[in-house]
Write an enzyme that holds these catalytic residues in place. Structure first.
Site, PDB file in Angstrom:
ATOM      1  N   ALA A   1       9.614  -0.164   3.521  1.00 19.28           N
ATOM      2  CA  ALA A   1       8.801  -0.496   4.710  1.00 19.28           C
ATOM      3  C   ALA A   1       9.196   0.414   5.861  1.00 19.28           C
ATOM      4  O   ALA A   1      10.382   0.660   6.093  1.00 19.28           O
ATOM      5  CB  ALA A   1       9.017  -1.961   5.098  1.00 19.28           C
ATOM      6  N   GLY A   2       8.215   0.943   6.557  1.00 22.39           N
ATOM      7  CA  GLY A   2       8.527   1.830   7.675  1.00 22.39           C
ATOM      8  C   GLY A   2       7.311   1.991   8.564  1.00 22.39           C
ATOM      9  O   GLY A   2       6.173   1.760   8.137  1.00 22.39           O
TER      10      GLY A   2
ATOM     11  N   TYR B   1      11.687   7.837  15.298  1.00 18.53           N
ATOM     12  CA  TYR B   1      11.543   7.828  13.824  1.00 18.53           C
ATOM     13  C   TYR B   1      12.658   8.669  13.168  1.00 18.53           C
ATOM     14  O   TYR B   1      13.290   8.250  12.192  1.00 18.53           O
ATOM     15  CB  TYR B   1      10.166   8.394  13.492  1.00 18.53           C
TER      16      TYR B   1
ATOM     17  N   THR C   1      -0.827   9.952   2.128  1.00 24.55           N
ATOM     18  CA  THR C   1      -1.015   8.504   2.316  1.00 24.55           C
ATOM     19  C   THR C   1      -1.810   8.280   3.603  1.00 24.55           C
ATOM     20  O   THR C   1      -2.136   9.224   4.314  1.00 24.55           O
ATOM     21  CB  THR C   1       0.331   7.758   2.493  1.00 24.55           C
TER      22      THR C   1
ATOM     23  N   ASP D   1       5.914  -7.654   1.913  1.00 26.22           N
ATOM     24  CA  ASP D   1       5.232  -6.909   2.985  1.00 26.22           C
ATOM     25  C   ASP D   1       5.028  -7.824   4.184  1.00 26.22           C
ATOM     26  O   ASP D   1       5.231  -9.037   4.093  1.00 26.22           O
ATOM     27  CB  ASP D   1       3.908  -6.291   2.508  1.00 26.22           C
TER      28      ASP D   1
ATOM     29  N   ARG E   1       0.845  -1.212   0.000  1.00 30.93           N
ATOM     30  CA  ARG E   1       0.000   0.000   0.000  1.00 30.93           C
ATOM     31  C   ARG E   1       0.873   1.252   0.000  1.00 30.93           C
ATOM     32  O   ARG E   1       2.100   1.179   0.088  1.00 30.93           O
ATOM     33  CB  ARG E   1      -0.905  -0.002   1.232  1.00 30.93           C
ATOM     34  N   GLY E   2       0.219   2.400  -0.079  1.00 30.24           N
ATOM     35  CA  GLY E   2       0.910   3.686   0.048  1.00 30.24           C
ATOM     36  C   GLY E   2       2.028   3.865  -0.966  1.00 30.24           C
ATOM     37  O   GLY E   2       1.901   3.526  -2.147  1.00 30.24           O
TER      38      GLY E   2
ATOM     39  N   LYS F   1      15.440   7.447  10.542  1.00 29.98           N
ATOM     40  CA  LYS F   1      15.459   7.982   9.167  1.00 29.98           C
ATOM     41  C   LYS F   1      16.734   8.767   8.884  1.00 29.98           C
ATOM     42  O   LYS F   1      17.263   8.738   7.768  1.00 29.98           O
ATOM     43  CB  LYS F   1      14.219   8.853   8.929  1.00 29.98           C
TER      44      LYS F   1
ATOM     45  N   LEU G   1       9.527  11.881  24.013  1.00 30.25           N
ATOM     46  CA  LEU G   1      10.475  10.923  24.602  1.00 30.25           C
ATOM     47  C   LEU G   1      10.102  10.497  26.016  1.00 30.25           C
ATOM     48  O   LEU G   1      10.215   9.323  26.360  1.00 30.25           O
ATOM     49  CB  LEU G   1      11.871  11.558  24.631  1.00 30.25           C
TER      50      LEU G   1
HETATM   51  N1  LIG Z   1       3.677   9.310   3.979  1.00 27.71           N
HETATM   52  C1  LIG Z   1       4.590  10.223   4.186  1.00 27.71           C
HETATM   53  O1  LIG Z   1       4.302  11.420   4.178  1.00 27.71           O
HETATM   54  C2  LIG Z   1       6.029   9.835   4.421  1.00 27.71           C
HETATM   55  C3  LIG Z   1       6.939  10.850   4.636  1.00 27.71           C
HETATM   56  C4  LIG Z   1       8.265  10.516   4.837  1.00 27.71           C
HETATM   57  C5  LIG Z   1       8.673   9.202   4.802  1.00 27.71           C
HETATM   58  N2  LIG Z   1       7.755   8.224   4.605  1.00 27.71           N
HETATM   59  C6  LIG Z   1       8.263   6.845   4.580  1.00 27.71           C
HETATM   60  O2  LIG Z   1       7.822   6.198   3.392  1.00 27.71           O
HETATM   61  C7  LIG Z   1       7.676   4.802   3.615  1.00 27.71           C
HETATM   62  C8  LIG Z   1       6.283   4.362   3.193  1.00 27.71           C
HETATM   63  O3  LIG Z   1       5.331   5.140   3.893  1.00 27.71           O
HETATM   64  P1  LIG Z   1       3.756   5.078   3.648  1.00 27.71           P
HETATM   65  O4  LIG Z   1       3.247   6.427   3.949  1.00 27.71           O
HETATM   66  O5  LIG Z   1       3.462   4.452   2.342  1.00 27.71           O
HETATM   67  O6  LIG Z   1       3.361   4.127   4.878  1.00 27.71           O
HETATM   68  P2  LIG Z   1       2.342   2.905   4.994  1.00 27.71           P
HETATM   69  O7  LIG Z   1       2.151   2.700   6.454  1.00 27.71           O
HETATM   70  O8  LIG Z   1       1.152   3.114   4.136  1.00 27.71           O
HETATM   71  O9  LIG Z   1       3.175   1.700   4.384  1.00 27.71           O
HETATM   72  C9  LIG Z   1       4.269   1.101   5.055  1.00 27.71           C
HETATM   73  C10 LIG Z   1       4.341  -0.359   4.646  1.00 27.71           C
HETATM   74  O10 LIG Z   1       5.426  -0.974   5.365  1.00 27.71           O
HETATM   75  C11 LIG Z   1       4.972  -2.251   5.783  1.00 27.71           C
HETATM   76  N3  LIG Z   1       5.700  -2.720   6.971  1.00 27.71           N
HETATM   77  C12 LIG Z   1       5.670  -2.181   8.208  1.00 27.71           C
HETATM   78  N4  LIG Z   1       6.376  -2.945   9.055  1.00 27.71           N
HETATM   79  C13 LIG Z   1       6.877  -3.987   8.332  1.00 27.71           C
HETATM   80  C14 LIG Z   1       7.668  -5.117   8.655  1.00 27.71           C
HETATM   81  N5  LIG Z   1       8.108  -5.325   9.897  1.00 27.71           N
HETATM   82  N6  LIG Z   1       7.988  -5.980   7.674  1.00 27.71           N
HETATM   83  C15 LIG Z   1       7.542  -5.795   6.412  1.00 27.71           C
HETATM   84  N7  LIG Z   1       6.790  -4.733   6.044  1.00 27.71           N
HETATM   85  C16 LIG Z   1       6.442  -3.844   7.003  1.00 27.71           C
HETATM   86  C17 LIG Z   1       3.501  -2.036   6.113  1.00 27.71           C
HETATM   87  O11 LIG Z   1       2.786  -3.261   6.176  1.00 27.71           O
HETATM   88  C18 LIG Z   1       3.066  -1.133   4.998  1.00 27.71           C
HETATM   89  O12 LIG Z   1       2.625  -1.843   3.863  1.00 27.71           O
HETATM   90  C19 LIG Z   1       7.955   4.586   5.100  1.00 27.71           C
HETATM   91  O13 LIG Z   1       9.295   4.192   5.258  1.00 27.71           O
HETATM   92  C20 LIG Z   1       7.747   5.956   5.691  1.00 27.71           C
HETATM   93  O14 LIG Z   1       8.466   6.133   6.877  1.00 27.71           O
HETATM   94  C21 LIG Z   1       6.442   8.502   4.412  1.00 27.71           C
END
Ligand SMILES: NC(=O)c1ccc[n+]([C@@H]2O[C@H](COP(=O)([O-])OP(=O)(O)OC[C@H]3O[C@@H](n4cnc5c(N)ncnc54)[C@H](O)[C@@H]3O)[C@@H](O)[C@H]2O)c1
Length: 435
Positions: free
Chosen positions: A278-279, A342, A376, A228, A207-208, A346, A286
């Site tokens: 993945a994240g 986080y 997202t 995933d 997703r995302g 990052k 804190l």
């Molecule tokens: N959305 C934003 O604005 C934004 C901004 C900066 C960075 N990011 C980074 O972009 C990446 C994707 O973000 P997103 O918004 O699509 O998030 P999201 O939560 O929609 O997707 C994250 C995906 O990672 C998978 N995941 C989580 N833990 C996992 C694990 N232990 N093993 C395997 N898969 C795992 C989840 O199942 C999910 O499909 C992330 O690393 C996030 O930190 C997002």
């Protein structure tokens, strides 16, 4: 997720009201879906002729006109000024003159590129000052850009001119719609063209942002593995079926994750590109943060992907001229209240890509994308007022889309993009945060 203000400000009544009240009117960006993947012409090249032969060849391939002199009445899709020869204050006037005379001729959603050199490669103090100074100039130019316009600085090292081709294509095209005010260094030589099918591993693909990446890479001819966590298996399988990828349902923090990934990679014949997307977030200040919240974010976002990278490299499963792309975050650059875990994870990738870029060898590059506010599920969960501020606090006045991060990862993964290594490229519409 929809951006109601953007839609409103671009409707008839909304546009009139926004204009009357002096409210911002962000321009809906034109991406690949609206404007295609190739640069939009005509292009106007000024300054040094260092990249002129390359650009003329590329323009022909893109099917756009490239002018070396502004033509009467012409409007431009891209303005390129090669400032490579600027080595003192007097010669910088050429930069002023070029943009002063042409910037009003840039079409909406136009692209501006300044070409320079790595400042440390210059021979004099003045030379280094001016080449470093281009960064301030470009960041200002990007802030002055209107109607979806962007500006970037490409520092091309001597001998790396050919290796600039994929970056020129990306930054002049609608693919980089949400990337602005960036400084990218290109060094090394262009990798030999390969016609072999490429294989990619994308984590967090169901997703995302990860889903957008999986779909874009597949559309660009990549085969490979969409990974995933087990909780996302149903969505992952549907996606994998749709794009013809292998689905790997795996928690990347599991004790046997490296072993399972290595055997999947071996079955796939190795990867040409690995995207660590993945994240998770576990936001809390804190003082209130539990050890579990700290540990899980550190493990998913940094510890596990580093361990998996090491396992793949040691097993020789990232192929020659391979690409590793990590998804960092603006939080890692600017810091964010309630995101100490986080932000550490990052920002950790910024250090990791530098070290891995130097150590990986075999033509493998390692880079990071640092998204700002992307629309997202992750950002939909942010309270309204903070979400609205996050969306607007950038030069383009809107949040990015998952496809914007995917496009940047795709560019970093391109086989002929061997010249960008150890970089962190922000996909944030030139956010004010951490700028
Ligand atoms: N959305 C934003 O604005 C934004 C901004 C900066 C960075 N990011 C980074 O972009 C990446 C994707 O973000 P997103 O918004 O699509 O998030 P999201 O939560 O929609 O997707 C994250 C995906 O990672 C998978 N995941 C989580 N833990 C996992 C694990 N232990 N093993 C395997 N898969 C795992 C989840 O199942 C999910 O499909 C992330 O690393 C996030 O930190 C997002």
């Amino acid at each position: 997720m929809s951006d109601r203000y953007l839609d409103f400000a671009n409707s008839g009544v909304g546009g009139w009201l926004a204009g009357t009240l002096g409210l911002p009117r962000p321009s809906p960006l034109r991406r690949r879906a609206e404007a295609g993947a190739a640069p939009v012409g005509p292009l106007l090249l000024g300054g040094s002729a260092r990249l002129s032969p390359l650009l003329h060849g590329l323009a022909e391939r893109w099917g756009v006109e490239l002018h070396s002199k502004a033509q009467d009445g012409a409007r431009y899709g891209g303005l390129i000024f090669d400032a490579s020869d600027i080595a003192d204050v007097a010669s910088a006037t050429g930069l002023y003159r070029y943009f002063h005379e042409t910037v009003r001729r840039l079409d909406p959603h136009g692209r501006m590129l300044v070409i320079g050199r790595p400042p440390e490669d210059t021979a004099t103090v003045e030379g280094e000052a001016l080449q470093r100074g281009l960064e301030g100039f470009v960041r200002s130019l990007a802030k002055e850009a209107r109607e979806g316009g962007t500006a970037q600085l490409l520092r091309v090292a001597a001998g790396a001119e050919e290796a600039a081709a994929s970056s020129l294509a990306f930054f002049l095209s609608p693919r980089s719609a949400y990337v602005s005010g960036q400084v990218v260094t290109i060094s090394g030589t262009a990798a030999p063209a390969s016609t072999e099918p490429r294989r990619v591993l994308i984590t967090g693909a169901s997703r995302g942002i990860g889903e957008a990446m999986a779909r874009l890479f597949a559309a660009e001819g990549y085969a490979g593995t969409a990974l995933d966590a087990p909780g996302a298996e149903t969505d992952l399988r549907v996606l994998a079926d749709q794009i013809g990828a292998e689905a790997l349902s795996l928690d990347i923090t599991a004790a046997d994750a490296a072993e399972r990934l290595v055997s999947a990679a071996r079955a796939a014949g190795g990867y040409d590109a690995v995207v660590h997307n993945a994240g998770i977030t576990r936001d809390r200040t804190l003082a209130r943060m539990s050890a579990t919240e700290w540990d899980s974010v550190m493990a998913v976002n940094l510890g596990a992907p580093l361990a998996l990278t090491r396992a793949l490299l040691e097993a020789g499963l990232i192929r020659s001229n391979g690409r590793i792309v990590a998804v960092s975050s603006l939080s890692g650059i600017a810091g964010n209240k309630g995101q100490a875990n986080y932000a550490l994870s990052k920002a950790g990738w910024i250090g990791a890509v530098r070290r891995l870029a130097a150590e990986a060898g075999d033509g493998i590059t390692v880079n990071a994308v640092a998204p700002g506010f992307i629309e997202t599920r992750m950002t939909a969960a942010i309270p309204f007022a903070i979400r609205e501020a996050g969306r607007r606090m950038n030069s383009l006045g809107q949040g990015g889309q998952p496809i914007d991060v995917a496009e940047t990862a795709l560019w970093l993964a391109e086989p002929d993009n061997g010249g960008v290594n150890g970089a962190v490229v922000r996909v944030c519409g030139q956010s004010l945060l951490g700028a």
